[in-house]
Design a protein around this motif. Structure first.
Motif, short mmCIF file in Angstrom:
data_model
loop_
_atom_site.label_atom_id
_atom_site.label_comp_id
_atom_site.label_asym_id
_atom_site.label_seq_id
_atom_site.Cartn_x
_atom_site.Cartn_y
_atom_site.Cartn_z
N TYR A 33 11.76 10.92 -1.46
CA TYR A 33 11.89 10.07 -0.28
C TYR A 33 13.34 9.68 -0.03
O TYR A 33 13.78 9.58 1.12
N ASN B 98 9.64 4.47 -10.69
CA ASN B 98 9.22 5.75 -10.13
C ASN B 98 10.40 6.66 -9.78
O ASN B 98 10.76 6.80 -8.60
N ARG C 32 0.87 -1.18 0.00
CA ARG C 32 0.00 0.00 0.00
C ARG C 32 0.91 1.23 0.00
O ARG C 32 1.32 1.71 1.07
N PRO C 33 1.24 1.75 -1.17
CA PRO C 33 2.24 2.82 -1.26
C PRO C 33 2.01 4.04 -0.37
O PRO C 33 2.96 4.55 0.22
N ASP C 34 0.79 4.49 -0.24
CA ASP C 34 0.55 5.66 0.61
C ASP C 34 0.85 5.36 2.07
O ASP C 34 1.48 6.17 2.76
N ASP C 35 0.43 4.18 2.53
CA ASP C 35 0.72 3.78 3.90
C ASP C 35 2.22 3.57 4.09
O ASP C 35 2.77 3.94 5.13
N ASP D 135 10.60 9.11 -6.74
CA ASP D 135 10.87 8.73 -5.36
C ASP D 135 12.16 9.35 -4.84
O ASP D 135 12.53 9.12 -3.69
N SER E 223 12.65 1.57 -6.24
CA SER E 223 11.59 2.28 -6.95
C SER E 223 12.16 3.38 -7.84
O SER E 223 11.76 3.55 -8.99
N LYS F 210 13.14 2.48 -1.52
CA LYS F 210 12.94 3.66 -2.35
C LYS F 210 13.97 3.74 -3.49
O LYS F 210 13.64 4.21 -4.57
N ASN G 82 4.64 5.06 2.49
CA ASN G 82 5.30 6.37 2.53
C ASN G 82 5.09 7.05 3.88
O ASN G 82 6.02 7.69 4.39
N ARG G 83 3.91 6.91 4.47
CA ARG G 83 3.69 7.44 5.82
C ARG G 83 4.59 6.72 6.82
O ARG G 83 5.17 7.34 7.71
#
Length: 182
Positions: free
Chosen positions: A80, A74, A39-42, A77, A69, A66, A44-45
């Motif tokens: 990050y 991506n 779950r990318p958003d989770d 990234d 990625s 990261k 990243n959090r």
């Protein structure tokens, strides 16, 4: 899942009953990491919330994720990656983490645009402690002056890009690594 609450519980254990045992921390963080990476958003959090904790002990694992990625699907990234570099510079900067970060940072320096590297130097490295600057200067000099070795680090990481962070595999000589990942 409340990521902050989970991290606070791990932090209590790390500085309490685990007595700053990084092996137990990494095992617990890896379980959380594996749950959230889908779950990318989770994730990243999780990255943002955990990068400044535990004296930086888990930063190499997050950086691996990261960087994989960044060199793959991506390139955005880099945000990050730069956040993790900022946290790494501000961490305890233990020799153990320096050692495992070395091939990752060399790969990043080799793959990143010169403008972005200049930005990292100006915003993150220059204001840091002299020993941190020296570490990064050595890595940058290595990347620039040892093209074949730098290519080898990049090739090894690219062979493992789809793997979960595994620093033992990354540390193998390239011929052994090729045999392992066939």
């Amino acid at each position: 899942m409340d990521i902050v609450k989970e991290l606070e519980q791990l932090e209590d254990k790390f500085y309490g009953e685990w007595e700053e045992d990084k092996v137990q921390l990494v095992a617990a963080m890896t379980a959380l990491h594996n749950e959230l990476v889908q779950r990318p958003d989770d994730f990243n959090r999780f990255l943002v919330q955990s990068s400044d904790r535990f004296g930086g002990a888990y930063i190499p694992h997050l950086f691996w994720e990261k960087l994989a990625s960044f060199v793959g699907p991506n390139p955005d990234d880099r945000f990050y990656i730069q956040q993790l570099l900022r946290s790494f510079v501000a961490s305890n900067f233990d020799e153990e983490e320096q050692k495992v970060m070395k091939p990752l940072i060399i790969t990043y320096l080799a793959k990143e645009k010169p403008f972005e590297i200049s930005k990292v130097w100006a915003q993150i490295i220059e204001p840091s402690h002299p020993s941190v600057k020296e570490y990064f200067q050595k890595l940058q000099n290595f990347t620039e002056k040892n093209q074949k070795s730098t290519e080898m680090y990049c090739e090894k990481f690219m062979m493992l890009v789809d793997y979960a962070p595994n620093f033992q595999l990354l540390g193998l000589p390239i011929t052994q690594l090729r045999e392992q990942v066939k």
